[in-house]
Design a protein around this motif. Structure first.
Motif, PDB file in Angstrom:
ATOM      1  N   ALA A 102       0.854  -1.183   0.000  1.00 32.32           N
ATOM      2  CA  ALA A 102       0.000   0.000   0.000  1.00 32.32           C
ATOM      3  C   ALA A 102       0.894   1.237   0.000  1.00 32.32           C
ATOM      4  N   ALA A 103       0.420   2.303  -0.649  1.00 30.09           N
ATOM      5  CA  ALA A 103       1.211   3.535  -0.727  1.00 30.09           C
ATOM      6  C   ALA A 103       0.295   4.724  -0.488  1.00 30.09           C
ATOM      7  N   LEU A 104       0.818   5.718   0.236  1.00 34.10           N
ATOM      8  CA  LEU A 104       0.068   6.936   0.530  1.00 34.10           C
ATOM      9  C   LEU A 104       0.940   8.136   0.208  1.00 34.10           C
ATOM     10  N   GLU A 105       0.382   9.086  -0.524  1.00 34.80           N
ATOM     11  CA  GLU A 105       1.115  10.259  -0.985  1.00 34.80           C
ATOM     12  C   GLU A 105       0.556  11.506  -0.321  1.00 34.80           C
ATOM     13  N   GLY A 106       1.451  12.378   0.145  1.00 36.24           N
ATOM     14  CA  GLY A 106       0.977  13.607   0.754  1.00 36.24           C
ATOM     15  C   GLY A 106       2.092  14.395   1.415  1.00 36.24           C
ATOM     16  N   ASP A 107       1.717  15.139   2.463  1.00 33.44           N
ATOM     17  CA  ASP A 107       2.636  16.035   3.156  1.00 33.44           C
ATOM     18  C   ASP A 107       3.802  15.259   3.761  1.00 33.44           C
ATOM     19  N   PRO A 108       5.046  15.656   3.472  1.00 40.04           N
ATOM     20  CA  PRO A 108       6.211  14.917   3.991  1.00 40.04           C
ATOM     21  C   PRO A 108       6.254  14.826   5.512  1.00 40.04           C
ATOM     22  N   GLN A 109       5.900  15.913   6.210  1.00 36.50           N
ATOM     23  CA  GLN A 109       5.959  15.886   7.672  1.00 36.50           C
ATOM     24  C   GLN A 109       4.957  14.895   8.250  1.00 36.50           C
ATOM     25  N   LEU A 110       3.726  14.904   7.725  1.00 38.37           N
ATOM     26  CA  LEU A 110       2.706  13.973   8.202  1.00 38.37           C
ATOM     27  C   LEU A 110       3.121  12.532   7.945  1.00 38.37           C
ATOM     28  N   LEU A 111       3.615  12.244   6.756  1.00 39.26           N
ATOM     29  CA  LEU A 111       4.015  10.876   6.436  1.00 39.26           C
ATOM     30  C   LEU A 111       5.218  10.440   7.271  1.00 39.26           C
ATOM     31  N   GLY A 112       6.123  11.369   7.573  1.00 42.75           N
ATOM     32  CA  GLY A 112       7.240  11.046   8.449  1.00 42.75           C
ATOM     33  C   GLY A 112       6.759  10.677   9.846  1.00 42.75           C
ATOM     34  N   GLU A 113       5.762  11.394  10.339  1.00 48.85           N
ATOM     35  CA  GLU A 113       5.196  11.083  11.658  1.00 48.85           C
ATOM     36  C   GLU A 113       4.493   9.726  11.651  1.00 48.85           C
ATOM     37  N   LEU A 114       3.782   9.419  10.573  1.00 48.30           N
ATOM     38  CA  LEU A 114       3.098   8.128  10.481  1.00 48.30           C
ATOM     39  C   LEU A 114       4.104   6.985  10.365  1.00 48.30           C
ATOM     40  N   HIS A 115       5.189   7.231   9.637  1.00 49.95           N
ATOM     41  CA  HIS A 115       6.239   6.218   9.517  1.00 49.95           C
ATOM     42  C   HIS A 115       6.831   5.904  10.887  1.00 49.95           C
ATOM     43  N   ALA A 116       7.073   6.938  11.683  1.00 45.58           N
ATOM     44  CA  ALA A 116       7.604   6.736  13.030  1.00 45.58           C
ATOM     45  C   ALA A 116       6.577   6.037  13.915  1.00 45.58           C
ATOM     46  N   ALA A 117       5.288   6.378  13.736  1.00 43.76           N
ATOM     47  CA  ALA A 117       4.235   5.766  14.550  1.00 43.76           C
ATOM     48  C   ALA A 117       4.120   4.271  14.282  1.00 43.76           C
ATOM     49  N   LEU A 118       4.340   3.862  13.051  1.00 42.61           N
ATOM     50  CA  LEU A 118       4.265   2.436  12.733  1.00 42.61           C
ATOM     51  C   LEU A 118       5.374   1.649  13.415  1.00 42.61           C
ATOM     52  N   ARG A 119       6.490   2.300  13.701  1.00 43.19           N
ATOM     53  CA  ARG A 119       7.598   1.626  14.378  1.00 43.19           C
ATOM     54  C   ARG A 119       7.380   1.527  15.883  1.00 43.19           C
ATOM     55  N   ALA A 120       6.536   2.410  16.427  1.00 39.54           N
ATOM     56  CA  ALA A 120       6.209   2.379  17.862  1.00 39.54           C
ATOM     57  C   ALA A 120       4.732   2.730  18.009  1.00 39.54           C
ATOM     58  N   PRO A 121       3.843   1.841  17.574  1.00 39.36           N
ATOM     59  CA  PRO A 121       2.418   2.174  17.517  1.00 39.36           C
ATOM     60  C   PRO A 121       1.771   2.316  18.892  1.00 39.36           C
ATOM     61  N   VAL A 122       0.838   3.272  18.994  1.00 39.16           N
ATOM     62  CA  VAL A 122       0.054   3.433  20.217  1.00 39.16           C
ATOM     63  C   VAL A 122      -0.896   2.251  20.369  1.00 39.16           C
ATOM     64  N   TYR A 123      -1.600   1.921  19.283  1.00 42.59           N
ATOM     65  CA  TYR A 123      -2.451   0.744  19.240  1.00 42.59           C
ATOM     66  C   TYR A 123      -1.903  -0.192  18.159  1.00 42.59           C
ATOM     67  N   PRO A 124      -1.872  -1.491  18.398  1.00 34.09           N
ATOM     68  CA  PRO A 124      -1.263  -2.410  17.425  1.00 34.09           C
ATOM     69  C   PRO A 124      -2.020  -2.425  16.103  1.00 34.09           C
ATOM     70  N   PRO A 125      -1.299  -2.533  15.002  1.00 31.47           N
ATOM     71  CA  PRO A 125      -1.952  -2.577  13.680  1.00 31.47           C
ATOM     72  C   PRO A 125      -2.596  -3.933  13.435  1.00 31.47           C
ATOM     73  N   PHE A 126      -3.644  -3.936  12.623  1.00 32.12           N
ATOM     74  CA  PHE A 126      -4.258  -5.186  12.191  1.00 32.12           C
ATOM     75  C   PHE A 126      -4.736  -5.011  10.759  1.00 32.12           C
ATOM     76  N   LEU A 127      -4.905  -6.121  10.077  1.00 36.76           N
ATOM     77  CA  LEU A 127      -5.174  -6.111   8.633  1.00 36.76           C
ATOM     78  C   LEU A 127      -6.678  -6.230   8.364  1.00 36.76           C
TER      79      LEU A 127
END
Length: 240
Positions: A102-127
Motif C-alpha cells: 500500500a502507498a500513501l502520498e501527501g505532506d512529507p511531515q505527516l508521512l514522516g510522523e506516520l512512519h515513526a508511529a508504525l515503528r512504535a504504535p500506540v495501538y497495534p496494527p491489524f489487517l
C-alpha cells in the motif's frame, strides 16, 4: 510530496467495504478506509476524533497486489458480553496468505510522523479486523522523490519466498495496481465507498472514491537465470 509504502502481509486479512446483516465479505485488496484506520490506530487517534482523521483521509492512496492469496469463509459465533446470550451466527470471509504493498502520498511531515508511529504504535496494527495481525513489520520505506505511481511501480516485490519460487522462470512479474484516479482519469475510473469521513463507533461514515486499475511489470529478484543454449555451437566447434 512524499510517499509512504506499507507491506500488508499476514495469515489472514479482511478488507470489507460493505456488510449485509450477518454476511461480512472482503474485497480482493485493502481498502483506503482500512489502511487509514491502521495508520490512525498506530498514531493513537481515537475513533471519534474526526478532526485528527481528516489529514490522513486526504492522503492519496494506492495498492499493489503482490500475492493475491485465497478467499476463505468462516462461520462466526459470539455471546453477548453482559447477558451471555448467543448472538446470531455470522458468515465472514478472509484472504489467506495474501501480500500487498500500500502507498500513501501527501505532506512529507505527516508521512514522516506516520512512519515513526508504525515503528512504535500506540495501538497495534491489524489487517482489516482485530483478529488479523500482520506477520511482518508494516512499514516499508518513505520515498522523498517520485510520486504514488512511481512508488507502486518501483517498490521491490514483497511476495512470500514460497510464492516467488513458483515464478522463478520469469525475470519479470506482472502485478495489478489499484490507485486513486488523477483528475484526467475520472472518465475511465471506477468508484468505491471507502473514503473515510468518520470512524465513530455509533456512526461510521464513508464517501465515494474514484480509482483506476492497471498492471505494472517489475523485476523478479528470485528469477532463475537459464544458461544460453546455442544448438549449433557443437557443429561450429567441429568445423573449426
Amino acid at each position: 510530496m512524499s510517499v509512504l509504502t506499507l507491506r500488508l502481509a499476514g495469515p489472514l486479512q479482511s478488507w470489507g467495504a460493505s456488510a449485509r446483516f450477518t454476511r461480512r465479505t472482503t474485497e480482493s485488496a485493502p481498502t483506503k478506509s482500512g489502511v487509514i484506520g491502521l495508520l490512525a490506530a498506530a498514531a493513537g487517534i481515537e475513533r471519534g476524533d474526526d478532526n485528527a482523521l481528516q489529514p490522513l483521509a486526504a492522503l492519496r492512496f494506492g495498492v499493489r497486489i503482490d500475492q493475491p492469496g485465497t478467499r476463505v469463509r468462516d462461520f462466526h459465533t459470539a455471546h453477548h458480553g453482559v447477558t451471555g446470550k448467543s448472538m446470531p451466527l455470522s458468515e465472514r470471509f478472509y484472504l489467506a496468505d495474501a501480500v500487498f504493498v500500500a502507498a500513501l502520498e501527501g505532506d512529507p511531515q505527516l508521512l514522516g510522523e506516520l512512519h515513526a508511529a508504525l515503528r512504535a504504535p500506540v495501538y497495534p496494527p491489524f489487517l482489516g479486523r482485530r483478529s488479523c495481525p500482520p506477520s511482518l513489520p508494516v512499514e516499508l520505506s518513505l520515498h522523498d522523490e517520485g510520486g504514488l505511481k512511481d512508488a507502486l511501480r518501483d517498490e521491490v516485490w514483497q511476495a512470500s519466498p514460497w510464492y516467488r519460487k513458483q515464478h522463478r522462470s520469469h525475470s519479470e512479474i506482472e502485478l495489478t495496481v489499484l490507485r486513486e484516479a488523477d483528475a484526467h482519469e475520472h472518465d475511465s475510473a471506477d468508484t468505491r465507498r471507502d473514503q473515510p469521513l468518520s470512524f465513530a463507533a455509533d456512526h461510521r461514515r464513508h464517501a465515494l472514491r474514484t480509482h483506476v486499475s492497471y498492471s505494472v511489470r517489475i523485476h523478479n529478484p528470485s528469477a532463475r537465470h537459464q544458461p544460453r543454449h546455442d544448438p549449433f555451437e557443437a557443429l561450429d566447434e567441429e568445423s573449426a
